[in-house]
Design an enzyme around this catalytic site. Structure first.
Site, PDB file in Angstrom:
ATOM      1  N   GLU A   1       0.842  -1.214   0.000  1.00  0.00           N
ATOM      2  CA  GLU A   1       0.000   0.000   0.000  1.00  0.00           C
ATOM      3  C   GLU A   1       0.875   1.261   0.000  1.00  0.00           C
ATOM      4  O   GLU A   1       0.522   2.281   0.600  1.00  0.00           O
ATOM      5  CB  GLU A   1      -0.946   0.046   1.219  1.00  0.00           C
ATOM      6  CG  GLU A   1      -1.809  -1.182   1.402  1.00  0.00           C
ATOM      7  CD  GLU A   1      -2.965  -1.280   0.428  1.00  0.00           C
ATOM      8  OE1 GLU A   1      -3.221  -0.313  -0.307  1.00  0.00           O
ATOM      9  OE2 GLU A   1      -3.610  -2.332   0.390  1.00  0.00           O
ATOM     10  N   GLY A   2       2.033   1.182  -0.666  1.00  0.00           N
ATOM     11  CA  GLY A   2       2.964   2.321  -0.644  1.00  0.00           C
ATOM     12  C   GLY A   2       3.887   2.165   0.547  1.00  0.00           C
ATOM     13  O   GLY A   2       3.423   2.046   1.681  1.00  0.00           O
TER      14      GLY A   2
END
Length: 596
Positions: free
Chosen positions: A404-405
């Site tokens: 998610e980054g």
């Protein structure tokens, strides 16, 4: 209409405890939902932990089907497409409690309900939603999300996968390689990102998983943790995709990817909460049972220190996650009331709080790792053995800081987005930053304030920490302007200050609200956790603020700012930190579990 909170405004506006949502505010329906999820996990997942650790992928799929039968995959899906159509807080609640027993299931669940389904519900046409979403909501089909490539990780828009329109204009041929695809081994449908011609931005497509249509996969990846979550490389070779399966418009894939990740970030924070509760409870059980020197180790200060810190992080993460989830839910409802579609309302609602989503993703993923690490330490040699649940918790936690980054990307995003909001006039940072500069020039007040009311000094400390952030970030923006992006170490330090401010404030507000409801004397332990968290936050702000100031300012400006930093991080009455930890651990040990 009350003045509704905007994302990032926590920094420049005082928030009243009455205006934050806390886990103590769950409705009866939410408590029933939580309990049914907990029952499901305790029956289907926790007792079978070893099957997940032995890479039993088929079992992960089987439990996912059961979760579908229970309706847990459809919480966020609108009723029109076979879902429960529940609110954003409910979505986070289910994600929280279903994710605590093993990262393998939690990843399968998160990838399917989040990035596997959400892009279609938020960006799909009516036909696409009718065709795919009911099957995904029921668990008849599973979804996967193909964004990352060998050469495109954090730089997601640099992917090389191509989509070429056929001569008759009826379909696209997709060719390329995707990696780290969660659920690849058992999914029915992929969300695939590919580039059309030389477009600046990638485009999203809904691609059914049909091996006869040029789709092949590598074997399952061997991973540090989340061992029974199916993760494979996926290859597309002239895979035919009907033109009507394009998601949103041409070149809109990057936007889809980024917005799907915003939702994913707060849900990932939620997914790290119950793991902390379980690890803490297990550690307390073990410390109460383990006798050394004729005494349970839970009576030793060195162990008590760890238990107090573990519980405090869990409580703080929970406070901030549910505060933000409710702010997002309120924003979505406001947009719907103004006539926006569900899609538009949800997209804009989450986007509004993208800063908070990034803050939470970083803070809670790092806390769960620390919690599991201390869990191993409390178990000692047994913690290192696969016979106890600690080592798998530690391995599973590690991925949360990457997907998610990465946390580095999210740190920079949180400050970058805040500055962008200020430029757009959505959050007034300049005014407050100028006021702080004026205050530094003035003579400080030497009056002794009246701190008799609960948290009066702590709330003043939070207000001062905000000034410290505005002082440092304001000076950095003045000095570097739009080039601040090039100074990543300063952005990271500013992000750490921002993160601590949000989490500390959320914890204090939750506890103040609780004390008003239950009476101060009944929530001594929660008060201790709020004070302990703030004390540590002040330390981080002091350290990161100093590191920044001495790196970009010199001479009089540096001296002035260091003086300001000392002023903004100074307690009138220092808390007794060892005493606070003792209060917290005494309760944990007596209850033999995480009990807040």
């Amino acid at each position: 209409m009350e003045d509704i909170t905007r994302g990032g405004q926590f920094l420049v506006k005082e928030t009243k405890c009455e205006n934050v949502f806390t886990p103590e505010d769950f409705s009866e329906e939410q408590i029933m939902m939580r309990d049914s999820v907990k029952e499901f996990v305790d029956k289907e997942i926790w007792p079978n932990k070893d099957r997940f650790e032995k890479k039993d992928y088929a079992f992960t799929e089987e439990v996912m089907r059961k979760a579908g039968e229970m309706g847990f995959l459809s919480v966020a899906v609108p009723e029109a497409y076979g879902g429960m159509g529940m609110g954003f807080v409910d979505t986070c609640l289910v994600c929280d409690y279903i994710s605590g027993a093993t990262g393998s299931f939690s990843t399968a669940f998160g990838a399917h309900t989040g990035i596997g389904t959400t892009p279609i519900t938020l960006y799909g046409t009516e036909e696409q939603k009718q065709k795919y979403v009911p099957k995904l909501a029921s668990g008849e089909w599973f979804g996967a999300y193909c964004l990352t490539e060998p050469g495109a990780g954090s730089d997601a828009n640099s992917g090389k996968t191509k989509a070429v329109l056929s001569a008759d204009g009826k379909h696209y041929n997709i060719t390329g390689q995707k990696m780290w695809i969660s659920n690849a081994g058992f999914c029915s449908v992929f969300i695939v990102f590919a580039r059309i011609e030389d477009d600046k931005n990638i485009t999203g497509f809904i691609v059914e998983n049909d091996p006869s249509n040029g789709i092949t996969m590598n074997e399952e990846e061997h991973k540090l943790g989340i061992r029974a979550s199916s993760t494979r490389q996926v290859f597309f070779a002239d895979t035919k995709v009907p033109v009507e399966n394009m998601l949103a418009g041409r070149g809109e894939g990057f936007k889809i990817a980024m917005n799907a990740l915003n939702v994913g970030r707060i849900k990932l924070a939620a997914a790290c909460l119950d793991a902390q509760r379980r690890v803490t409870s297990n550690a307390v059980n073990y410390a109460n049972e383990r006798i050394q020197f004729n005494t349970p180790i839970s009576s030793f200060g060195a162990i008590r220190y760890k238990l107090a810190e573990m519980a405090t992080s869990a409580y703080a993460g929970e406070s901030a996650t549910y505060r933000a989830a409710k702010d997002i839910e309120n924003r979505i409802k406001l947009r719907e009331a103004e006539g926006a579609s569900h899609q538009e309302a949800e997209l804009k609602g989450v986007e509004e709080f993208a800063i908070e989503c990034s803050i939470l993703k970083v803070a809670v993923s790092e806390d769960v790792q620390n919690c599991a690490d201390e869990g191993i330490q409390i178990y000692g040699g047994m913690g290192f053995s696969e016979d106890t649940p600690m080592e798998s918790a530690w391995r599973d936690a590690r991925i949360a800081r990457i997907y998610e980054g990465t946390n580095e990307i999210n740190r920079m995003l949180s400050v970058g987005m805040l500055i962008k909001k200020a430029m757009k006039g959505h959050v007034d940072l300049l005014g407050p930053a100028m006021k702080v500069q004026e205050e530094l020039m003035g003579i400080p007040s030497f009056d002794t304030p009246d701190y008799s009311e609960l948290f009066s000094e702590e709330k003043e400390m939070v207000a001062k920490l905000k000034k410290a952030f505005l002082m440092v970030a304001g000076a950095a923006v003045q000095k570097y302007g739009m080039d601040l992006d090039a100074h990543q170490q300063l952005l990271m330090a500013a992000a750490d200050m921002l993160i601590e401010i949000y989490i500390a404030e959320s914890t204090i507000l939750r506890t103040e609200k609780l004390a008003k409801k239950e009476g101060e004397s009944n929530v001594n332990e929660q008060i201790a956790m709020a004070k302990l968290y703030l004390y540590k936050a002040v330390d981080v702000v002091t350290q990161k603020g100093k590191e920044s100031i001495i790196s970009f300012a010199e001479g009089d400006e540096q001296r002035m700012m260091l003086m300001g930093l000392r002023r903004f991080t100074k307690y009138t009455n220092m808390p007794n930190i060892v005493g606070l930890r003792e209060t917290i651990t005494t309760k944990l040990v007596a209850e033999n579990s995480y009990c807040f």
